[in-house]
Scaffold this motif. Structure first.
Motif, mmCIF file in Angstrom:
data_model
loop_
_atom_site.group_PDB
_atom_site.id
_atom_site.type_symbol
_atom_site.label_atom_id
_atom_site.label_comp_id
_atom_site.label_asym_id
_atom_site.label_seq_id
_atom_site.Cartn_x
_atom_site.Cartn_y
_atom_site.Cartn_z
ATOM 1 N N THR A 97 -7.447 -20.799 29.719
ATOM 2 C CA THR A 97 -7.649 -21.132 31.127
ATOM 3 C C THR A 97 -8.344 -22.480 31.259
ATOM 4 O O THR A 97 -9.459 -22.654 30.763
ATOM 5 C CB THR A 97 -8.510 -20.064 31.828
ATOM 6 O OG1 THR A 97 -7.884 -18.788 31.682
ATOM 7 C CG2 THR A 97 -8.684 -20.383 33.302
ATOM 8 N N PRO A 98 -7.719 -23.457 31.939
ATOM 9 C CA PRO A 98 -8.375 -24.762 32.100
ATOM 10 C C PRO A 98 -9.524 -24.680 33.107
ATOM 11 O O PRO A 98 -9.423 -23.980 34.118
ATOM 12 C CB PRO A 98 -7.249 -25.664 32.629
ATOM 13 C CG PRO A 98 -6.283 -24.725 33.291
ATOM 14 C CD PRO A 98 -6.363 -23.432 32.523
ATOM 15 N N ILE A 99 -10.610 -25.357 32.798
ATOM 16 C CA ILE A 99 -11.739 -25.385 33.730
ATOM 17 C C ILE A 99 -11.561 -26.592 34.643
ATOM 18 O O ILE A 99 -12.025 -27.698 34.360
ATOM 19 C CB ILE A 99 -13.082 -25.415 32.976
ATOM 20 C CG1 ILE A 99 -13.234 -24.129 32.159
ATOM 21 C CG2 ILE A 99 -14.246 -25.563 33.945
ATOM 22 C CD1 ILE A 99 -14.466 -24.051 31.316
ATOM 23 N N GLN A 100 -10.848 -26.340 35.722
ATOM 24 C CA GLN A 100 -10.554 -27.370 36.721
ATOM 25 C C GLN A 100 -10.678 -26.757 38.108
ATOM 26 O O GLN A 100 -10.338 -25.589 38.314
ATOM 27 C CB GLN A 100 -9.132 -27.914 36.538
ATOM 28 C CG GLN A 100 -8.884 -28.584 35.206
ATOM 29 C CD GLN A 100 -7.410 -28.909 34.972
ATOM 30 O OE1 GLN A 100 -6.559 -28.598 35.805
ATOM 31 N NE2 GLN A 100 -7.112 -29.528 33.846
ATOM 32 N N SER A 101 -11.157 -27.544 39.048
ATOM 33 C CA SER A 101 -11.307 -27.060 40.416
ATOM 34 C C SER A 101 -9.962 -26.552 40.949
ATOM 35 O O SER A 101 -8.935 -27.212 40.811
ATOM 36 C CB SER A 101 -11.818 -28.191 41.307
ATOM 37 O OG SER A 101 -12.003 -27.744 42.624
ATOM 38 N N GLY A 102 -9.976 -25.341 41.524
ATOM 39 C CA GLY A 102 -8.766 -24.751 42.093
ATOM 40 C C GLY A 102 -8.035 -23.787 41.184
ATOM 41 O O GLY A 102 -7.159 -23.050 41.646
ATOM 42 N N VAL A 103 -8.396 -23.758 39.897
ATOM 43 C CA VAL A 103 -7.722 -22.872 38.944
ATOM 44 C C VAL A 103 -8.210 -21.431 39.140
ATOM 45 O O VAL A 103 -9.399 -21.166 39.215
ATOM 46 C CB VAL A 103 -7.986 -23.319 37.488
ATOM 47 C CG1 VAL A 103 -7.521 -22.251 36.499
ATOM 48 C CG2 VAL A 103 -7.290 -24.634 37.213
ATOM 49 N N LYS A 104 -7.254 -20.500 39.231
ATOM 50 C CA LYS A 104 -7.577 -19.082 39.352
ATOM 51 C C LYS A 104 -7.524 -18.424 37.965
ATOM 52 O O LYS A 104 -6.708 -18.809 37.129
ATOM 53 C CB LYS A 104 -6.603 -18.378 40.304
ATOM 54 C CG LYS A 104 -6.718 -18.839 41.745
ATOM 55 C CD LYS A 104 -5.764 -18.055 42.648
ATOM 56 C CE LYS A 104 -5.915 -18.469 44.102
ATOM 57 N NZ LYS A 104 -5.034 -17.678 45.000
ATOM 58 N N PHE A 105 -8.374 -17.429 37.762
ATOM 59 C CA PHE A 105 -8.420 -16.747 36.470
ATOM 60 C C PHE A 105 -8.980 -15.336 36.658
ATOM 61 O O PHE A 105 -9.444 -14.980 37.749
ATOM 62 C CB PHE A 105 -9.274 -17.534 35.469
ATOM 63 C CG PHE A 105 -10.721 -17.652 35.849
ATOM 64 C CD1 PHE A 105 -11.677 -16.767 35.358
ATOM 65 C CD2 PHE A 105 -11.150 -18.662 36.710
ATOM 66 C CE1 PHE A 105 -13.016 -16.875 35.703
ATOM 67 C CE2 PHE A 105 -12.492 -18.781 37.066
ATOM 68 C CZ PHE A 105 -13.424 -17.889 36.569
ATOM 69 N N CYS A 106 -8.918 -14.550 35.595
ATOM 70 C CA CYS A 106 -9.440 -13.177 35.620
ATOM 71 C C CYS A 106 -10.561 -13.016 34.599
ATOM 72 O O CYS A 106 -10.414 -13.431 33.454
ATOM 73 C CB CYS A 106 -8.347 -12.172 35.266
ATOM 74 S SG CYS A 106 -7.337 -11.665 36.644
ATOM 75 N N VAL A 107 -11.637 -12.406 35.035
ATOM 76 C CA VAL A 107 -12.630 -11.889 34.099
ATOM 77 C C VAL A 107 -12.268 -10.432 33.859
ATOM 78 O O VAL A 107 -12.153 -9.652 34.806
ATOM 79 C CB VAL A 107 -14.060 -11.984 34.672
ATOM 80 C CG1 VAL A 107 -15.028 -11.197 33.804
ATOM 81 C CG2 VAL A 107 -14.503 -13.432 34.762
ATOM 82 N N CYS A 108 -12.033 -10.069 32.605
ATOM 83 C CA CYS A 108 -11.631 -8.707 32.257
ATOM 84 C C CYS A 108 -12.819 -7.984 31.634
ATOM 85 O O CYS A 108 -13.398 -8.448 30.651
ATOM 86 C CB CYS A 108 -10.459 -8.731 31.283
ATOM 87 S SG CYS A 108 -9.005 -9.595 31.921
ATOM 88 N N LEU A 109 -13.177 -6.852 32.227
ATOM 89 C CA LEU A 109 -14.344 -6.089 31.794
ATOM 90 C C LEU A 109 -13.950 -4.675 31.415
ATOM 91 O O LEU A 109 -13.169 -4.040 32.119
ATOM 92 C CB LEU A 109 -15.391 -6.023 32.919
ATOM 93 C CG LEU A 109 -15.917 -7.340 33.474
ATOM 94 C CD1 LEU A 109 -16.794 -7.069 34.689
ATOM 95 C CD2 LEU A 109 -16.710 -8.073 32.415
ATOM 96 N N LYS A 110 -14.522 -4.179 30.332
ATOM 97 C CA LYS A 110 -14.305 -2.790 29.922
ATOM 98 C C LYS A 110 -15.423 -1.940 30.518
ATOM 99 O O LYS A 110 -16.581 -2.083 30.160
ATOM 100 C CB LYS A 110 -14.335 -2.681 28.394
ATOM 101 C CG LYS A 110 -14.052 -1.266 27.879
ATOM 102 C CD LYS A 110 -12.579 -0.942 28.007
ATOM 103 C CE LYS A 110 -12.189 0.298 27.218
ATOM 104 N NZ LYS A 110 -12.776 1.536 27.751
#
Length: 209
Positions: A97-110
């Motif tokens: 996942t690129p760290i750029q303004s506007g980029v969406k991503f998921c934090v996955c937690l168990k």
């Protein structure tokens, strides 16, 4: 993946395809836009923000000394850029996942039996470079805001700093409040998990250094 009242759950470790599906369904920010980018401020400014607490947001903060010197700082910066601070067996972010303004991503937690996918969007990226001729603060950090489908509403910043004494600090600063009945009834547990994550995340950064 299955959806429960806009919460993204998965019985097995979420695949890239499942994370992409979560992101596509997540929609917009789920917290007040007037607070967008607020974590770019200092901890003292956040704590003094009466509106933030009035609107029900609680502040979570951790600042850990991880070493000293420019080389350690650069490694710490690379750790954040490659999501090494999420290199845990119970929490991860796709390292591509690129760290750029506007980029969406998921934090996955168990959490207990299912995995939970938390959608976020990078709100800002900030970097201050140190002048070669004199000692000054150098820092790198980014803030992410929660999207529809996240159990919490708020924003979180991860940053690494080289201070005027050549010490390197890893910092997490966030404000949040429940955005789903599950997090509302279990918020004390959520707060404990936030503090536990801060310790584990700092250890993950230290291992990388």
């Amino acid at each position: 993946m299955f959806l429960t009242d806009m919460v993204f759950l998965c019985w097995a470790r979420p695949s890239p395809e499942q994370q992409k599906s979560c992101i596509n369904k997540s929609g917009t920010f789920n917290y007040d836009t007037k607070y967008k980018g607020a974590t770019a401020k200092s901890m003292s400014c956040i704590k003094d923000d009466k509106e933030l607490s009035k609107d029900g947001y609680l502040v979570n903060h951790a600042r850990v000394l991880v070493g000293s010197g420019l080389e350690t700082y650069e490694k710490g910066k690379a750790a954040l850029q490659n999501w090494r601070h999420f290199g845990l067996n119970w929490a991860f972010v796709d390292p591509k996942t690129p760290i750029q303004s506007g980029v969406k991503f998921c934090v996955c937690l168990k959490e207990f039996l299912p995995w939970v996918m938390m959608p976020l969007q990078v709100v800002y990226v900030k970097e201050n470079t140190r002048a070669k001729t004199k000692k000054a603060v150098a820092s790198f950090g980014f803030g992410s805001g929660t999207l529809q489908g996240h159990l919490l509403a708020g924003e979180e910043r991860f940053s690494i700093e080289l201070d005027e004494n050549d010490q390197v600090w890893y910092e997490i600063l966030s404000f949040s409040k429940p955005a789903h009945f599950l997090s509302f009834i279990g918020y004390p547990y959520v707060q404990l998990r936030q503090k536990y994550f801060a310790r584990q995340s700092a250890n993950a950064v230290l291992k990388y250094l």
